[in-house]
Design an enzyme around this catalytic site. Structure first.
Site, PDB file in Angstrom:
ATOM      1  N   HIS A  89       0.330  -1.121  -0.148  1.00 61.32           N
ATOM      2  CA  HIS A  89       0.283   0.146   0.187  1.00 61.32           C
ATOM      3  C   HIS A  89       1.053   1.237  -0.205  1.00 61.32           C
ATOM      4  O   HIS A  89      -0.297   2.349   0.224  1.00 61.32           O
ATOM      5  CB  HIS A  89      -0.924  -0.040   1.240  1.00 61.32           C
ATOM      6  CG  HIS A  89      -2.494  -0.797   1.130  1.00 61.32           C
ATOM      7  ND1 HIS A  89      -2.343  -2.123   2.000  1.00 61.32           N
ATOM      8  CD2 HIS A  89      -3.346  -1.060   0.471  1.00 61.32           C
ATOM      9  CE1 HIS A  89      -3.048  -2.423   1.396  1.00 61.32           C
ATOM     10  NE2 HIS A  89      -3.932  -1.991   0.320  1.00 61.32           N
ATOM     11  N   ARG A 114     -16.033  -3.585   0.526  1.00 60.64           N
ATOM     12  CA  ARG A 114     -15.885  -2.091   0.468  1.00 60.64           C
ATOM     13  C   ARG A 114     -15.712  -1.913  -1.382  1.00 60.64           C
ATOM     14  O   ARG A 114     -14.934  -2.317  -1.702  1.00 60.64           O
ATOM     15  CB  ARG A 114     -14.546  -1.170   1.430  1.00 60.64           C
ATOM     16  CG  ARG A 114     -13.354  -1.974   0.663  1.00 60.64           C
ATOM     17  CD  ARG A 114     -11.923  -1.729   1.161  1.00 60.64           C
ATOM     18  NE  ARG A 114     -11.835   0.546   1.055  1.00 60.64           N
ATOM     19  CZ  ARG A 114     -10.799   0.448   0.630  1.00 60.64           C
ATOM     20  NH1 ARG A 114     -10.645   0.131  -0.328  1.00 60.64           N
ATOM     21  NH2 ARG A 114     -11.075   2.117   0.822  1.00 60.64           N
ATOM     22  N   ASN A 116     -13.558   0.666  -4.415  1.00 60.92           N
ATOM     23  CA  ASN A 116     -12.466   1.868  -3.978  1.00 60.92           C
ATOM     24  C   ASN A 116     -12.913   2.110  -6.001  1.00 60.92           C
ATOM     25  O   ASN A 116     -14.001   1.494  -6.551  1.00 60.92           O
ATOM     26  CB  ASN A 116     -11.603   1.217  -4.751  1.00 60.92           C
ATOM     27  CG  ASN A 116     -10.365   2.081  -4.887  1.00 60.92           C
ATOM     28  OD1 ASN A 116     -10.736   3.614  -4.365  1.00 60.92           O
ATOM     29  ND2 ASN A 116      -8.901   1.213  -3.935  1.00 60.92           N
TER      30      ASN A 116
END
Lengths: 321, 346
Positions: free
Chosen positions: B193, B223, B225
């Site tokens: 990351h 989630r 992105n």
């Protein structure tokens, strides 16, 4: 309640007295369905209603991880403990309904290991039983060194020896047998991973010896569930929920928070996983940090607490719950 | 039954398009009129019927064409699929998870029957039928992860968990937003990351890692992105940057509605049972601006998000150059009216 994994409603299918101290319990799903497959070394939290007191204790799964017909745990009776093992030994019988958590693994095998070297003391044998079952199926190389007080108390030793022959070495205290740890650790091939599960003293001894012999930290694995220690009762203010609670002598802070109807996260309930970490908003007194999770700096600073195992003595403790 | 699979391309003549039905079920990622990083994870529970959340692994009208595109990418660059030797067991876990989910959720297309470890798998849309022995690699034409991810939309990475960290040590990555498995393989969570701006200062990754280390079996999370892509190219890889990077410079006010795509990733995370590894499916959905503005709420909101996004993020996401062009286009669809909370069309 913790991060949303489904709880498993189970029925006690079998209770077996393994020896004078240990009983084995087999759980099957009440709806007759299969249990989830798990990974060797995983544990479940058993949820018990002990005559009005809620007890939730973690126990390693010892059955074959590929056997989805049921789960087995072995429980050593602790006469001086808080009562979870006594409840299981005295009151849990076949046909009874209980609830267990989904399996969680805080003591997994390292998949990269060329060889798995396992050291077990007493009831610490249980996670290795499931790991050995998994390794046997996949053809993984392992060696188990198992020490117990007497032959009678060496649970499952006969079965292990019968199945795995010279991959299993047994050491009995009453016969003056002890693991020659220096020699054992010096004679391992590169890429060996070391695992230890047993009494606190044994874990410390094995980890220190490995470190002094130059074993990399990442190749040494241990699991010790702390039983929440008993102690003097104390008061805690829960700032978010606006409650003041009293933690009883044989109750953990986490249990007292739950008993007050406040939702708090948890996984292992034994000071290892970090899930229940809670912010301390005010502290006039001494926190007894009993966990393996917080760093020494965090412990000194008294800004965090692990309510599953830690206690408090003093005037005021205010938590963000 | 029901769905037809589009005959379309994600390269060359770019015939990819969304049907009206696909537009209506597009996973628009913005729940409010602005965007900033957050861990923003929620349980990946079966959701709203017809939506991309209805099933564990969504299969849509682009399925067959996406699998054809993946096969082409792999033929040109086999390193898009890699699995370190100790990750094979996690690959079997993934194969089991996908086969069981698809056979349960789409029985008209997929079937799995088991006789002990003898398994039989049928994939009707791709016309595949395979008998094999579970946990025996020699009975499949590829390793287990590669076998099943050649038949499943979205990229996949497998993370081993050890030393209180996650290590990206296997994956199938052909529909990525400008990152490379070949470069990242073997890295730890913070290492892979590292290029993301701002989020480190916000300690987003510390919190995300702590959360993931305790991710539980049977409790997957998800989630979103998102980024922006010119032309419906699934394979926007660093390896191929010379082929797609320059396309950003050729967009015009006349072509932006057709060429500019909002690229949304539905990311889920699942603990795997035998290996204790974590699988991270990254499912890419593309929508043309001209398709997106047919939903008035989304058009208003996307205009506001693009207008107000910090420059660091627009740069990282690779669209700072065309931001004025996008705003000119989108502003025509934003009358300033308030939008309702949540992602669904009004």
């Amino acid at each position: 309640m913790s991060v949303g994994a489904p709880k498993i409603p189970v029925r006690v299918a079998e209770v077996v007295e393994v020896n004078a101290l240990i009983k084995r319990f087999r759980f099957v799903r009440r709806d007759g369905g299969p249990m989830p497959v798990f990974s060797g070394g995983a544990h479940v939290v058993v949820d018990m209603d002990d005559h009005g007191t809620r007890r939730m204790n973690p126990y390693s799964l010892m059955s074959d991880p590929a056997d989805t017909s049921g789960y087995e745990i072995s429980v050593r009776r602790d006469d001086a403990g808080r009562g979870g093992s006594l409840f299981l030994h005295r009151h849990v019988t076949p046909g009874m309904d209980l609830v267990i958590s989904s399996p969680v693994n805080l003591f997994p095998l390292d998949a990269r290991a060329r060889k798995h070297l396992m050291i077990a003391g007493g009831i610490g044998i249980t996670p290795f039983l499931s790991q050995i079952a998994a390794l046997s199926r996949l053809g993984g190389r392992f060696e188990l060194h198992y020490s117990a007080r007497t032959r009678d108390l060496a649970a499952y030793a006969d079965d292990l020896t019968a199945r795995h022959g010279d991959k299993v070495r047994l050491y009995l205290d009453d016969q003056g047998q002890a693991i020659d740890l220096n020699r054992l650790l010096q004679g391992q091939p590169l890429g060996t991973h070391l695992y230890v599960c047993g009494p606190k003293g044994m874990i410390g001894w094995v980890c220190r010896t490995a470190e002094s012999l130059g074993w990399p930290k990442s190749a040494v694995h241990s699991e010790e569930f702390l039983a929440p220690p008993v102690g003097l009762p104390f008061q805690v203010q829960l700032a978010t929920s606006g409650k003041t609670i009293t933690v009883g002598p044989a109750q953990s802070l986490l249990e007292a928070i739950e008993a007050a109807g406040v939702d708090a996260p948890y996984l292992c309930r034994g000071g290892a996983c970090g899930e229940c970490e809670t912010d301390v908003l005010g502290c006039d007194g001494q926190i007894a940090h009993n966990d393996h999770w917080l760093t020494d700096e965090q412990k000194v600073g008294n800004t965090k607490i692990m309510p599953c195992v830690s206690r408090f003595q003093g005037k005021t403790l205010i938590l963000d719950r | 039954m029901g769905l037809e699979f589009n005959d379309e391309t994600f390269r060359g003549d770019y015939t990819f398009r969304n049907s009206a039905k696909a537009i209506a079920r597009f996973p628009f990622p913005f729940a409010e009129d602005s965007y900033m990083y957050s861990v923003n994870m929620e349980p990946h529970l079966p959701g709203r019927p017809g939506s991309v959340f209805e099933h564990m692994f969504d299969v849509d009208e682009h399925y067959v064409a996406e699998m054809r595109d993946r096969a082409q990418v792999l033929a040109e660059d086999p390193l898009r699929c890699q699995s370190l030797p100790h990750m094979t067991l996690a690959g079997w876990d993934l194969l089991e998870l996908i086969m069981e989910s698809k056979a349960r959720d789409y029985p008209q297309w997929f079937s799995l029957t088991k006789d002990g470890n003898r398994w039989h798998w049928i994939n009707r849309p791709l016309q595949i039928e395979q008998s094999f022995t579970f946990l025996d690699e020699t009975t499949l034409p590829y390793g287990p992860m590669e076998y099943i991810t050649r038949q499943t939309q979205g990229d996949f990475t497998l993370q081993d968990q050890r030393d209180d960290n996650l290590w990206i040590e296997a994956g199938m990555v052909t529909t990525q937003a400008d990152w490379s498995l070949d470069f990242d393989i073997g890295m730890s969570f913070h290492e892979w990351h590292a290029p993301v701006p701002l989020a480190h200062e916000m300690r987003v990754f510390d919190r995300a890692l702590k959360f993931l280390l305790n991710l539980q079996l049977g409790a997957p999370v998800r989630r979103f992105n998102w980024t922006m892509t010119v032309d419906p190219l699934l394979d926007t890889s660093p390896e191929n940057y010379p082929k797609w990077g320059p396309s950003k410079t050729t967009m015009t006010p006349e072509t932006i509605g057709h060429r500019q795509h909002l690229r949304v990733e539905l990311q889920t995370l699942h603990r795997l049972p035998r290996s204790n590894a974590i699988v991270f499916p990254i499912r890419c959905y593309l929508i043309k601006f001209e398709e997106l503005v047919t939903v008035p709420k989304w058009a208003r909101r996307l205009h506001r998000v693009v207008r107000d996004i910090p420059d660091e993020l627009a740069t990282y996401k690779g669209f700072i150059r065309n931001k004025p062009l996008m705003l000119d286009y989108l502003s025509k669809y934003d009358d300033g009216a308030p939008t309702s909370p949540g992602i669904w069309p009004e």
